[in-house]
Design an enzyme around this catalytic site. Structure first.
Site, short mmCIF file in Angstrom:
data_model
loop_
_atom_site.label_atom_id
_atom_site.label_comp_id
_atom_site.label_asym_id
_atom_site.label_seq_id
_atom_site.Cartn_x
_atom_site.Cartn_y
_atom_site.Cartn_z
N TRP A 1 11.11 32.78 23.31
CA TRP A 1 11.71 33.83 24.06
C TRP A 1 12.37 34.17 25.20
CZ3 TRP A 1 16.78 36.32 22.00
CH2 TRP A 1 16.83 37.43 22.82
N MET A 2 12.96 34.84 26.07
CA MET A 2 13.35 34.96 27.63
C MET A 2 14.05 36.01 27.73
SD MET A 2 13.66 33.20 31.03
CE MET A 2 14.98 32.52 31.15
N ASN A 3 14.08 36.94 27.73
CA ASN A 3 15.79 38.39 28.37
C ASN A 3 14.60 38.34 29.87
OD1 ASN A 3 13.67 40.42 26.67
ND2 ASN A 3 14.76 41.17 27.52
N ASP A 4 15.09 39.48 30.14
CA ASP A 4 14.92 40.27 31.85
C ASP A 4 14.31 39.22 32.82
OD1 ASP A 4 16.55 41.83 30.27
OD2 ASP A 4 14.89 43.45 31.05
N GLN B 1 10.35 38.67 30.98
CA GLN B 1 10.76 39.15 29.59
C GLN B 1 10.62 37.82 28.84
OE1 GLN B 1 10.35 43.21 28.50
NE2 GLN B 1 9.63 42.19 30.61
N PHE C 1 7.50 45.65 28.86
CA PHE C 1 8.78 45.93 28.78
C PHE C 1 9.04 44.73 30.78
CE2 PHE C 1 11.18 47.91 25.95
CZ PHE C 1 10.23 47.33 24.66
N ASP D 1 11.86 50.05 33.25
CA ASP D 1 12.13 49.39 34.30
C ASP D 1 12.30 50.11 35.30
OD1 ASP D 1 12.43 47.96 31.61
OD2 ASP D 1 15.79 48.14 32.17
N TRP E 1 23.01 40.92 25.12
CA TRP E 1 21.92 41.77 23.46
C TRP E 1 23.26 41.56 22.70
CZ3 TRP E 1 17.56 41.33 23.57
CH2 TRP E 1 16.64 41.84 24.99
C1 FRU Z 1 16.80 44.95 28.91
C2 FRU Z 1 15.48 45.48 28.50
C3 FRU Z 1 14.85 46.65 29.37
C4 FRU Z 1 13.68 46.02 28.93
C5 FRU Z 1 12.94 45.13 28.13
C6 FRU Z 1 12.61 44.52 27.07
O1 FRU Z 1 17.57 43.70 29.21
O2 FRU Z 1 16.58 46.27 27.01
O3 FRU Z 1 15.12 48.02 29.72
O4 FRU Z 1 12.63 46.60 29.86
O5 FRU Z 1 14.76 45.27 27.89
O6 FRU Z 1 12.78 43.28 26.97
#
Ligand code: FRU
Length: 459
Positions: A17-20, A36, A76, A138, A276
């Site tokens: 998985w990857m997000n920010d 992330q 995070f 963050d 999201w």
């Molecule tokens: C934004 C967020 C951040 C948090 C991170 C968790 O997409 O919700 O606020 O640090 O992702 O993965």
């Protein structure tokens, strides 16, 4: 093709998985992208920081995971800085859940070795304890020369807190911004960034970028910005509090971050290309999540006042133009305004257009987009339109970057952008364009697999 939805010129993790994007930093001629990451699943799980490097911002080499959960929690989002002695520090949020099930978030640091291969959590973590916010995360840190201080911004729930420090260890709260400002006054503000941009007349303006968890332009999460001034302690919004400015008008552009790169001519930012509302359900297998293209940020004075203008760096454009993949290409063209006109762009061999850019004949430009494939999710599968007040006296340049279902559209000198994911049946299907009432001045790169271009239809 075993992975039809893995873009080629956007970063994706090999698996998991990857997000920010996190810790974006340029060291010499190497761009570092942390992110992330859950290496063990394709859902958002215990967050680690993945790590990748690139010399051209389109070819990325993934390195071992940089940060892992420890006694303070999972890792995070956050940032990276380099101090004048050349030492690189990562700042991130340690996230844990209390015995009674509430989120607890504190700010931590980790020190990098010279090669940015090993990252050791700071002995005195957390460097900033939680004063009582459920959402407190963050951190983004930069050097503010006029006050000779490091500034840290972070989310304090529905607003952004500004802290400062002279040694990167002791942080003092200065002010908070966000009460009654912009969009989404009662949903969570995430991943702030603050940039000083030249105004072209010897001065500058500060742009505060804030991602919001709900009510984005295409529904779900989105990214807004404010233009104003910053004195090292406080941000002053130039616009009335109710003004809402979106950094991207698509569904899939979230948590952008600029690179720490004090020598940059213009700041460069990358965002997570997802939302999201459905990020955990998109139909990929080995990996889930892609980054946007890098974007240079600048200011432009439009008839509607100052706006952020975004452009893709020349090197990235060159990589798209050199692509031999039928589903990774760039298209650019200029159009002159006429009365009541529109352009329809259909991708992936489908008949119904994915984008429609309509000029009302008055001061209104409408950009609409529709769903494609992937019908199962109500939040994903919908069409929507955005209206812009626009100055009709110059040609409208439209630029489209298509990379296997991830599409980024720019127009109006980069003041309008729209990033959307599509999951079509045939990602390599041809593109077709129809005009009504526009004249095409120039096609910067007609595509070999395009079925129609410049063919003006009067209707
Ligand atoms: C934004 C967020 C951040 C948090 C991170 C968790 O997409 O919700 O606020 O640090 O992702 O993965």
């Amino acid at each position: 093709m075993t992975e039809p939805y893995r873009p080629r010129l956007h970063f994706t993790p090999a698996s998991g998985w990857m997000n920010d994007p996190n810790g974006l930093i340029r060291i010499d001629d190497l761009w570092h992208l942390f992110f992330q990451h859950d290496p063990d699943s394709t859902k958002h799980g215990p967050m680690h920081w993945g790590h990748a490097v690139s010399r051209d911002l389109t070819t990325w080499e993934e390195r071992p995971v940089a940060l892992r959960p420890d006694r303070l929690g999972t890792c995070f989002s956050g940032c990276a800085i380099r101090n004048p002695q050349g030492k690189v520090t990562l700042f991130y949020t340690a996230h844990s859940v209390t015995a009674d099930g509430r989120d607890h978030q504190v700010q931590c640091a980790a020190h990098a070795d010279a090669a940015l291969e090993r990252f050791v959590p700071h002995k005195a973590n957390p460097i900033l304890g939680n004063p009582g916010y459920e959402v407190f995360r963050d951190p983004k840190v930069f050097w503010h020369a006029p006050t000779e201080r490091w500034v840290m911004m972070l989310t304090e729930g529905t607003k952004i807190g500004f802290y400062s420090s002279t040694d990167l260890e002791t942080w003092t709260h200065r002010t908070s911004f966000g009460e009654d400002q912009g969009h989404c006054r009662d949903c969570i503000w995430e991943c702030p960034d603050l940039l000083e941009l030249p105004d072209g007349a010897g001065g500058s303006k500060w742009v505060l970028i804030v991602s919001v968890s709900d009510g984005g332009p295409g529904s779900g999460s989105g990214t807004q910005y404010f233009i104003g001034a910053f004195d090292g302690h406080r941000f002053f919004n130039d616009n009335p509090p109710e003004t809402v400015l979106w950094l991207d008008n698509g569904r899939d552009f979230y948590a952008p971050q600029s690179f720490f790169d004090p020598d940059a001519a213009a700041p460069l930012a990358i965002a997570w290309a997802s939302n999201w509302a459905y990020a955990r359900q998109t139909p990929t297998e080995a990996f889930r999540g892609a980054m946007s293209l890098p974007r240079q940020l600048g200011l432009l004075r439009t008839e509607a006042d100052w706006r952020l203008a975004q452009s893709v760096p020349a090197e990235t454009i060159a990589a798209f133009d050199a692509s031999r993949d039928r589903n990774t290409f760039r298209l650019g063209f200029n159009q002159s305004f006429r009365q009541q006109s529109d352009i329809s762009i259909a991708l992936f061999g489908e008949k119904e257009p994915h984008f429609r850019i309509s000029w009302s004949g008055e001061r209104q430009l409408t950009l609409s987009t529709r769903r494609a494939g992937f019908d199962g999710l109500p939040d994903f599968a919908h069409a929507y339109a955005v209206d812009f007040p626009w100055e009709p006296n110059r040609p409208l340049a439209v630029e489209l970057f298509v990379d296997r279902g991830l599409v980024e559209l720019f127009c109006a000198e980069g003041t309008i952008s729209l990033t959307n994911l599509f999951f079509p049946e045939n990602p390599a299907g041809p593109l077709s364009i129809e005009h009504r009432g526009w004249s095409a001045d120039e096609a910067t790169r007609p595509q070999p697999h395009m079925t129609q271009m410049g063919g003006q239809k009067n209707g």
